[in-house]
Design a protein around this motif. Structure first.
Motif, PDB file in Angstrom:
ATOM      1  N   PRO A   1       0.819  -1.217   0.000  1.00 21.11           N
ATOM      2  CA  PRO A   1       0.000   0.000   0.000  1.00 21.11           C
ATOM      3  C   PRO A   1       0.847   1.258   0.000  1.00 21.11           C
ATOM      4  CG  PRO A   1       0.012  -1.022   2.162  1.00 21.11           C
ATOM      5  CD  PRO A   1       0.689  -1.984   1.241  1.00 21.11           C
TER       6      PRO A   1
ATOM      7  N   HIS B   1      -4.116   4.307   4.170  1.00 23.06           N
ATOM      8  CA  HIS B   1      -5.096   4.075   5.229  1.00 23.06           C
ATOM      9  C   HIS B   1      -5.957   5.302   5.528  1.00 23.06           C
ATOM     10  CE1 HIS B   1      -1.338   5.624   6.881  1.00 23.06           C
ATOM     11  NE2 HIS B   1      -2.059   6.221   7.804  1.00 23.06           N
TER      12      HIS B   1
ATOM     13  N   ALA C   1     -12.835  -0.940   1.421  1.00 25.06           N
ATOM     14  CA  ALA C   1     -11.974  -0.792   2.591  1.00 25.06           C
ATOM     15  C   ALA C   1     -12.747  -1.029   3.875  1.00 25.06           C
ATOM     16  CB  ALA C   1     -11.353   0.600   2.614  1.00 25.06           C
TER      17      ALA C   1
ATOM     18  N   ASP D   1      -1.453  -6.174   1.069  1.00 24.97           N
ATOM     19  CA  ASP D   1      -2.829  -6.527   0.719  1.00 24.97           C
ATOM     20  C   ASP D   1      -2.838  -7.393  -0.535  1.00 24.97           C
ATOM     21  OD1 ASP D   1      -4.402  -5.062   2.685  1.00 24.97           O
ATOM     22  OD2 ASP D   1      -3.660  -3.248   1.720  1.00 24.97           O
TER      23      ASP D   1
ATOM     24  N   CYS E   1      -7.909  -7.283  -3.839  1.00 24.33           N
ATOM     25  CA  CYS E   1      -8.572  -6.082  -3.316  1.00 24.33           C
ATOM     26  C   CYS E   1      -8.656  -4.965  -4.349  1.00 24.33           C
ATOM     27  CB  CYS E   1      -7.831  -5.566  -2.081  1.00 24.33           C
ATOM     28  SG  CYS E   1      -7.864  -6.689  -0.671  1.00 24.33           S
TER      29      CYS E   1
ATOM     30  N   TRP F   1      -8.386  -2.445   0.798  1.00 24.49           N
ATOM     31  CA  TRP F   1      -7.549  -3.053   1.811  1.00 24.49           C
ATOM     32  C   TRP F   1      -8.195  -4.336   2.309  1.00 24.49           C
ATOM     33  CZ3 TRP F   1      -7.778   1.184   6.222  1.00 24.49           C
ATOM     34  CH2 TRP F   1      -9.043   1.223   6.792  1.00 24.49           C
TER      35      TRP F   1
ATOM     36  N   GLN G   1      -9.142  -3.383  10.052  1.00 27.04           N
ATOM     37  CA  GLN G   1      -8.010  -3.394   9.122  1.00 27.04           C
ATOM     38  C   GLN G   1      -7.108  -4.580   9.412  1.00 27.04           C
ATOM     39  OE1 GLN G   1      -5.725   0.288   8.840  1.00 27.04           O
ATOM     40  NE2 GLN G   1      -3.832  -0.890   8.688  1.00 27.04           N
TER      41      GLN G   1
ATOM     42  N   ARG H   1      -3.886  -5.323   7.912  1.00 27.74           N
ATOM     43  CA  ARG H   1      -2.438  -5.116   7.934  1.00 27.74           C
ATOM     44  C   ARG H   1      -2.033  -4.303   9.165  1.00 27.74           C
ATOM     45  NH1 ARG H   1      -4.227  -1.502   3.913  1.00 27.74           N
ATOM     46  NH2 ARG H   1      -3.764   0.675   4.442  1.00 27.74           N
TER      47      ARG H   1
END
Length: 438
Positions: free
Chosen positions: A87, A92, A148, A211, A215, A219, A233, A235
Motif C-alpha cells: 500500500p 489508510h 476498505a 494486501d 482487493c 484493503w 483493518q 495489515r
C-alpha cells in the motif's frame, strides 16, 4: 465437574450456544461422500471460515472428521493463489475515515498501491456459498474488490485460519496419513504467510503488511468486519499479529512432525519475529498496545490475546507460559489486558466485556474465547457480574432470537441465530483431547 463449576449464567450460555450451533448444521451428500456444512446463522453463508476456526474447538473433542472434511473441501474447491500489493504510505487515511463513518456501506475505494504484483501464494475463500448455493471454485459469496470495509477480502486471515484449523486437527487426532497428504499445502501456507509479511526476507518484521491484489486498491479486512478500524483493518493489526504468531507456531508443529527441519525452522523464526514485533509495540504512555500500528491509532482491544487460545487448546502450555520461549510477548499482553479491563475502556457499565474501547459493538463468541485465555494464561478471572451481563443480553436484549453474537449496549444488532458462540464450550474443554475417531 467443569459443568458444575460454572455459575448458572455460564451454564445457560453454554447450553443456549450449543442448541443454536446444531440448529445451523447440515450433513450433505456429495458424489456419495459426506459434506459437512455449518450455516452462518441469519446470514446463511456456508462454512464461513472465520467461524470454522472458532467452532473447531467444539468439534475436535466430539466429531473431528467434520473438521477434516471442511479443511479438505476448502483445499479442493476454495483455495486460490494471489499476488500482493504494497500500500501507499497514506493508503489508510481515506479508508480509515470512511470505515469509521459507516463500515457496512459498500463504497468505491481505490488508492494506487506503491507496488503491485509482488509474490503472494495460497489462501482460501471467506465462505463456500450462501442460502443453499455453493459458489464457483475460488470464490466466496462475501468478498468483493475495491473496498476498505465490510465485504472486502479477508485473504491473510483465511490463510491463518486454514493453518490454525489444520494444526488443531493434527494435535487432536495425530492423523499422520492426512498430515502427509496435506504436506504440500502446509508448505505452501508457510511460503504464503512469509510473503504476506514481505517477499524480501530482509524486510520482514513478523507482521502482515501487504494486501492481496484481489482487493484491487482496497484493503484487506478481518473477521471483525463491522467494528471500527481498531479491528477492521488486517495489515499492521495487533489482533492479526498475535493470530499470525499462532499460525507460525502451528506450522512449526506440523512441519516438525513431517520431519521437515528446514521449513520448521522458517516457521519458528516467523513466530519469533511476530512475538518480538508485538512486544515492541507496547506503548508505555498509553499503558497498553495500540490496536493498529498505523496512523496514530490508540484503540485498546481485548482480542489482542485471542491468538493465544490456539496453542492453549492444543495442549502446548509451554508456548504460552510466562517463562516460555515467547515470554516477552506474553508479558506485554499481560500488562495490556490488565490495563484495558476497566469500565469505560473494555468493560461495559453492567460488567460485560466489550472488544474495543472505541466501539460499543461487541461479539460474545469472541468474548468467551478471550475469557478462557485471560483465566488460563494470565490468571485473570472474569467477575461474576460479567457472566450475568452476558446472559442478560441474551435473555432480555435478544429474547426473540436464538443465540445472538453481535451486541450493542445489551441489545442484538446482528448475527442472530448464530453458531459461533459455541466457543463457550471452551469453559468445559480448555484443551482438545486426542481422539482416535478420524
Amino acid at each position: 465437574p467443569r459443568w458444575l463449576a460454572l455459575d448458572a449464567h455460564r451454564r445457560f450460555l453454554v447450553a443456549h450456544a450449543e442448541r443454536s450451533y446444531w440448529g445451523n448444521t447440515w450433513l450433505l451428500e456429495r458424489a456419495g461422500e459426506p459434506l459437512w456444512c455449518v450455516l452462518e446463522g441469519e446470514y446463511g453463508m456456508h462454512n464461513t471460515f472465520d467461524l470454522t476456526v472458532d467452532m473447531a474447538f467444539y468439534e475436535l473433542v466430539r466429531n473431528p472428521w467434520t473438521v477434516r472434511n471442511t479443511l479438505d473441501f476448502f483445499v479442493e474447491r476454495y483455495a486460490f493463489h494471489d499476488q500482493l500489493a504494497r500500500p501507499a504510505a497514506d493508503a489508510h487515511r481515506k479508508g480509515h475515515h470512511t470505515f469509521a463513518r459507516n463500515p457496512h456501506r459498500i463504497f468505491d475505494y481505490v488508492t494506487p498501491p506503491a507496488e503491485i504484483g509482488l509474490p503472494g501464494g495460497i489462501s482460501f475463500c471467506h465462505d463456500q456459498g450462501v442460502n443453499g448455493h455453493f459458489t464457483a471454485p475460488g470464490t466466496s459469496s462475501y468478498e468483493s474488490s475495491r473496498l476498505a470495509g465490510c465485504f472486502s477480502h479477508m485473504t491473510c486471515e483465511q490463510l491463518y485460519n486454514w493453518i490454525l484449523v489444520a494444526a488443531g486437527y493434527w494435535r487432536a487426532t495425530r492423523d499422520t496419513r492426512w498430515l502427509h497428504e496435506r504436506a504440500p499445502v502446509i508448505r505452501a501456507c508457510l511460503a504464503s504467510a512469509l510473503n504476506r509479511d514481505d517477499p524480501l526476507p530482509a524486510r520482514r518484521n513478523g507482521l502482515n503488511g501487504l494486501d492481496s491484489t484481489r482487493c484491487e486498491g482496497g484493503w484487506e479486512i478481518t473477521t471483525y468486519d463491522s467494528l471500527d478500524p481498531s479491528l477492521g483493518q488486517a495489515r499492521n493489526n495487533l489482533y492479526m499479529g498475535v493470530k499470525g504468531w499462532a499460525a507460525y507456531v502451528g506450522l512449526g508443529d506440523m512441519l516438525v512432525a513431517l520431519n521437515d527441519a528446514a521449513n520448521a525452522a522458517e516457521a519458528i523464526a516467523g513466530a519469533q519475529r511476530a512475538a518480538a514485533a508485538v512486544a515492541a509495540k507496547f506503548d508505555a504512555k498509553l499503558g497498553y498496545i495500540p490496536a493498529v500500528f498505523e496512523y496514530g491509532n490508540t484503540s485498546a482491544i481485548i482480542p489482542a490475546i485471542e491468538g493465544l487460545v490456539y496453542p492453549l487448546a492444543w495442549g502446548m502450555a509451554d508456548v504460552v507460559a510466562k517463562d516460555g520461549p515467547y515470554a516477552g510477548m506474553i508479558a506485554a499482553l499481560d500488562k495490556h489486558l490488565r490495563a484495558i479491563l476497566k469500565t469505560g475502556t473494555c468493560l461495559c457499565a453492567d460488567g460485560g466485556w466489550k472488544l474495543s474501547s472505541t466501539s460499543d459493538n461487541t461479539w460474545v463468541s469472541k468474548i468467551f474465547l478471550s475469557q478462557v485465555v485471560a483465566e488460563r494464561v494470565f490468571g485473570i478471572t472474569a467477575a461474576p457480574d460479567s457472566h450475568a451481563a452476558h446472559a442478560h443480553w441474551q435473555q432480555v436484549g435478544c429474547a426473540d432470537w436464538a443465540m445472538t453474537d453481535q451486541i450493542i449496549k445489551g441489545t442484538h444488532t446482528g448475527s442472530r441465530y448464530y453458531p459461533r458462540c459455541v466457543t463457550a464450550d471452551l469453559w468445559l474443554h480448555p484443551t482438545i483431547t486426542p481422539s482416535s475417531t478420524c
